[in-house]
Motif scaffolding. Structure first.
Motif, PDB file in Angstrom:
ATOM      1  N   GLN A 131      -4.961   4.217 -11.807  1.00  0.00           N
ATOM      2  CA  GLN A 131      -4.793   4.414 -13.266  1.00  0.00           C
ATOM      3  C   GLN A 131      -3.488   5.370 -13.150  1.00  0.00           C
ATOM      4  OE1 GLN A 131      -7.788   6.451 -15.566  1.00  0.00           O
ATOM      5  NE2 GLN A 131      -9.028   4.243 -15.868  1.00  0.00           N
ATOM      6  N   GLU A 132      -2.387   4.792 -12.268  1.00  0.00           N
ATOM      7  CA  GLU A 132      -1.156   5.644 -12.319  1.00  0.00           C
ATOM      8  C   GLU A 132      -0.375   5.089 -12.977  1.00  0.00           C
ATOM      9  OE1 GLU A 132      -0.561   7.129  -7.828  1.00  0.00           O
ATOM     10  OE2 GLU A 132      -1.075   5.157  -7.822  1.00  0.00           O
ATOM     11  N   MET A 133       0.861   5.811 -13.473  1.00  0.00           N
ATOM     12  CA  MET A 133       1.828   5.208 -14.504  1.00  0.00           C
ATOM     13  C   MET A 133       2.674   4.488 -13.498  1.00  0.00           C
ATOM     14  SD  MET A 133       4.078   8.509 -15.854  1.00  0.00           S
ATOM     15  CE  MET A 133       2.495   9.227 -16.806  1.00  0.00           C
ATOM     16  N   HIS A 134       2.731   4.843 -12.227  1.00  0.00           N
ATOM     17  CA  HIS A 134       3.697   4.315 -11.247  1.00  0.00           C
ATOM     18  C   HIS A 134       2.828   3.760 -10.022  1.00  0.00           C
ATOM     19  CE1 HIS A 134       7.128   4.738 -13.707  1.00  0.00           C
ATOM     20  NE2 HIS A 134       6.868   5.893 -13.944  1.00  0.00           N
ATOM     21  N   PRO A 135       2.073   2.929 -10.007  1.00  0.00           N
ATOM     22  CA  PRO A 135       1.186   2.585  -8.643  1.00  0.00           C
ATOM     23  C   PRO A 135       1.754   2.251  -7.536  1.00  0.00           C
ATOM     24  CG  PRO A 135       1.133   0.934 -10.403  1.00  0.00           C
ATOM     25  CD  PRO A 135       1.987   2.040 -11.033  1.00  0.00           C
ATOM     26  N   LEU A 136       2.748   1.757  -7.612  1.00  0.00           N
ATOM     27  CA  LEU A 136       3.874   1.450  -6.617  1.00  0.00           C
ATOM     28  C   LEU A 136       4.355   2.533  -5.706  1.00  0.00           C
ATOM     29  CD1 LEU A 136       5.390  -1.934  -7.327  1.00  0.00           C
ATOM     30  CD2 LEU A 136       3.458  -1.371  -6.130  1.00  0.00           C
ATOM     31  N   ASN A 137       4.717   3.692  -6.445  1.00  0.00           N
ATOM     32  CA  ASN A 137       5.131   4.713  -5.864  1.00  0.00           C
ATOM     33  C   ASN A 137       4.880   6.100  -6.869  1.00  0.00           C
ATOM     34  OD1 ASN A 137       6.797   6.407  -4.255  1.00  0.00           O
ATOM     35  ND2 ASN A 137       8.611   6.228  -5.213  1.00  0.00           N
TER      36      ASN A 137
END
Length: 377
Positions: free
Chosen positions: A151-157
């Motif tokens: 549930q990250e707003m920036h799952p790639l970084n």
């Protein structure tokens, strides 16, 4: 930056202010401890046995340092600088490495298949590329595009979330808060500090960890973590009376390190004690550390070079290290090593992150920023 992970070098035409080299060194210490903290996380079974336990507070230190440096660098420029010019300067300074960090995250994504985030191999390429392109803008992605399942707003970084709030803080400063009187700013800081203490003491885990998701609860954490330290740093830059502190870099660096590596406070029944520790660190100790750092002078060539290197490398390592950490995390989740078995791989990851950051700085960030400055005037 980020949190203020980058140095604000003031052009001579605009100001002859001295540069706080010690603050560069402190920023580097905190950034390196963030990397070490993230490398310890996969080996912990809970918050209570996490080594370098309070490394997450480095983000709050970055926010406070950011507010201090932004206020110092820009508060007296507004008669000669427009809001548009301010935003242009911030974009040139921050955005190139944001783009690189997201690209590295996308490149590493397909090498990170592990039990921690099952199904990575089934994520379509177009979805990964879409998340990467959105990440270039630092706009948060909705949960429907979360390719990792955290549930990250920036799952790639992941660390991109703090840069998102750094931009929010800069926008609030430029569009209104810069005009606040010191009294009005002090009221804002006091209210924000009360909200921060309430969050830390009443949170289920007894800490301020969070802020990286678009859920209402996590947005509250993110805004609360940003508001007090950033604007407290701004207020500090306006009202602080500096002294002559001997060995300021070593004292402030030691205190910062002790705060971030301190073991967990309290037990599972008294988690609020750790919330008090987080509150004390952010509200009292971090302003003290910045004051000590700003009050000192570097007197040796070695310390000067070290602070410059730490300052130069701090933002690149913060924004590029996490994809490497995720690859390491996948390895840990698959092989379940002991501390002794994991140490060589963790050390290799740490060194690789340092090398990647230096290469990113010298062969990408600095050339791109020079080019953007020429193009944008």
């Amino acid at each position: 930056m980020t949190p203020q992970l980058v140095s604000e070098q003031t052009p001579p035409a605009l100001s002859t202010k001295p540069h706080y080299a010690i603050l560069d060194g402190l920023r580097g210490i905190a950034a390196l401890l963030v990397v070490a903290f993230h490398l310890c996380e996969p080996l912990a079974t809970s918050h209570f046995d996490q080594m370098l336990n309070h490394g997450y507070l480095a983000v709050d230190f970055f926010f406070l340092l950011s507010g201090f440096v932004i206020g110092y660098a820009y508060d007296d420029r507004w008669g000669r600088m427009s809001v548009r010019e301010f935003f242009k300067r911030r974009l040139v300074r921050l955005q190139p490495l944001v783009v690189l960090g997201m690209a590295i995250g996308a490149l590493c994504f397909y090498f990170q298949d592990s039990p921690v985030w099952p199904g990575i191999s089934e994520v379509p390429v177009w979805k990964t590329l879409l998340v990467m392109v959105i990440g270039f803008t630092l706009l948060p992605v909705p949960i429907s595009l979360d390719v990792r399942g955290w549930q990250e707003m920036h799952p790639l970084n992941g660390p991109g979330w703090s840069l998102f709030y750094e931009y929010v803080a800069n926008i609030l400063y430029a569009l209104g808060v810069r005009k606040f009187s010191n009294t009005a700013l002090a009221v804002l800081v006091a209210l924000s500090g009360a909200a921060l203490i309430h969050l830390a003491v009443t949170s289920p885990a007894g800490d301020v960890i969070g802020g990286w998701s678009l859920t209402p609860e996590q947005l509250r954490v993110g805004f609360t973590r940003m508001m007090y330290p950033f604007f407290a740093g701004l207020l500090l830059s306006r009202v602080v009376v500096l002294a002559k502190v001997k060995r300021a870099f070593w004292w402030s660096g030691l205190l910062l390190t002790l705060v971030l590596v301190c073991p967990r406070i309290g037990t599972s029944e008294t988690v609020w004690l750790n919330g008090l520790y987080d509150s004390l660190s952010i509200v009292v100790l971090f302003p003290l550390i910045v004051w000590v750092g700003a009050s000192g002078q570097l007197t040796s060539t070695g310390a000067t070079r070290l602070c410059k290197f730490f300052g130069d490398i701090s933002y690149p390592i913060y924004i590029t290290h996490f994809p490497l950490v995720l690859t390491y995390t996948g390895w840990v989740s698959t092989h379940k090593p002991t501390w002794q078995q994991a140490l060589p791989v963790a050390t290799l990851t740490f060194v690789s992150a340092l090398v990647l950051a230096y290469l990113s700085l010298k062969f990408y960030d600095e050339p791109v920023r020079r080019w953007l400055k020429q193009k944008l005037g």
